[in-house]
Design a protein around this motif. Sequence first.
Motif, mmCIF file in Angstrom:
data_model
loop_
_atom_site.group_PDB
_atom_site.id
_atom_site.type_symbol
_atom_site.label_atom_id
_atom_site.label_comp_id
_atom_site.label_asym_id
_atom_site.label_seq_id
_atom_site.Cartn_x
_atom_site.Cartn_y
_atom_site.Cartn_z
ATOM 1 N N ARG A 155 0.833 -1.196 0.000
ATOM 2 C CA ARG A 155 0.000 0.000 0.000
ATOM 3 C C ARG A 155 0.875 1.256 0.000
ATOM 4 N NH1 ARG A 155 -5.582 -1.120 1.409
ATOM 5 N NH2 ARG A 155 -5.808 -3.369 1.761
ATOM 6 N N ASP A 156 0.248 2.400 0.205
ATOM 7 C CA ASP A 156 0.943 3.697 0.152
ATOM 8 C C ASP A 156 1.612 3.893 -1.198
ATOM 9 O OD1 ASP A 156 0.140 4.345 2.749
ATOM 10 O OD2 ASP A 156 1.907 3.402 3.640
ATOM 11 N N LEU A 157 0.873 3.563 -2.244
ATOM 12 C CA LEU A 157 1.329 3.754 -3.616
ATOM 13 C C LEU A 157 0.357 4.683 -4.342
ATOM 14 C CD1 LEU A 157 2.081 0.034 -4.585
ATOM 15 C CD2 LEU A 157 3.760 1.757 -3.875
ATOM 16 N N ARG A 158 0.848 5.353 -5.384
ATOM 17 C CA ARG A 158 0.004 6.173 -6.247
ATOM 18 C C ARG A 158 0.247 5.775 -7.704
ATOM 19 N NH1 ARG A 158 -3.710 10.215 -4.051
ATOM 20 N NH2 ARG A 158 -3.131 10.316 -1.845
ATOM 21 N N CYS A 176 4.221 4.700 -8.056
ATOM 22 C CA CYS A 176 5.349 5.157 -7.250
ATOM 23 C C CYS A 176 4.936 5.175 -5.789
ATOM 24 C CB CYS A 176 5.825 6.545 -7.691
ATOM 25 S SG CYS A 176 4.689 7.889 -7.284
ATOM 26 N N ARG A 177 5.907 5.308 -4.907
ATOM 27 C CA ARG A 177 5.602 5.450 -3.482
ATOM 28 C C ARG A 177 4.868 6.762 -3.255
ATOM 29 N NH1 ARG A 177 10.281 5.460 0.425
ATOM 30 N NH2 ARG A 177 10.978 7.096 -0.997
ATOM 31 N N GLU A 178 3.969 6.763 -2.292
ATOM 32 C CA GLU A 178 3.188 7.970 -2.043
ATOM 33 C C GLU A 178 4.077 9.142 -1.624
ATOM 34 O OE1 GLU A 178 -1.225 8.342 -0.722
ATOM 35 O OE2 GLU A 178 0.015 8.145 1.080
ATOM 36 N N LEU A 179 5.120 8.892 -0.835
ATOM 37 C CA LEU A 179 6.034 9.948 -0.449
ATOM 38 C C LEU A 179 6.646 10.594 -1.679
ATOM 39 C CD1 LEU A 179 7.843 11.617 1.419
ATOM 40 C CD2 LEU A 179 9.381 9.628 1.581
ATOM 41 N N ASP A 180 7.073 9.765 -2.645
ATOM 42 C CA ASP A 180 7.681 10.300 -3.874
ATOM 43 C C ASP A 180 6.654 11.050 -4.719
ATOM 44 O OD1 ASP A 180 10.089 9.198 -3.110
ATOM 45 O OD2 ASP A 180 9.758 7.334 -4.211
#
Length: 204
Positions: A155-158, A176-180
């Motif tokens: 999870r925590d992907l976009r 990509c990772r949500e942070l990125d």
Amino acid sequence: MTDLPGDADFPDWDLLAGGTARTPAGIELVPASSLRDLRGRRAVVGVPGLGWRADLRIDDSVVQASRTYVPALPEQEWYRAESEQTEVFAPLVPLERVWVERISSTVTASADLTLVSLDAPPARPARPARDVKAITGLRVVRVPGPEDKTGRDQRDLRAVTEAYNSAEGDICIRVCRELDWYRWAWSGQPPKTLEVPIHLLWAE
């Protein structure tokens, strides 16, 4: 004339997976007052009968003038504060107007139109990415392939693209990772992305 894939272009993924479709757990919303540790959790705020605001992160509650409040930040600001260790202003929301997201296997999708109550934000079942017409920017879950019996949902992907034909001829979406994803907004730095077959992706 369009190059976008239609329903007939998608293989029978369930058949290829041996007849077992892996469905990730959905999202339920619970009152923040029912939980103790709130820091960093995804949340929805709002007023029953009026509406809801999502894509927020919250911190532990505070008490002011005998009333309990929850600091709530847009996710982008929360990620930036955590990543760069900076102080940000978080508006205070009354505790009774905050609901916290929680992963729940009891949340399932219905094929029919489902009416919801306006007393609390509704649960959100996961939807197959192939059923979502505009997925770029949405939160997605990557599930293990049918050959991976021990893998966990990621999870925590976009999603950063719509569906496309890969060089190998697969129908894929880049994620990509949500942070990125959020760092891309505040720094202009494009994220590192991963090509994922569409049948392994679900929209949260």
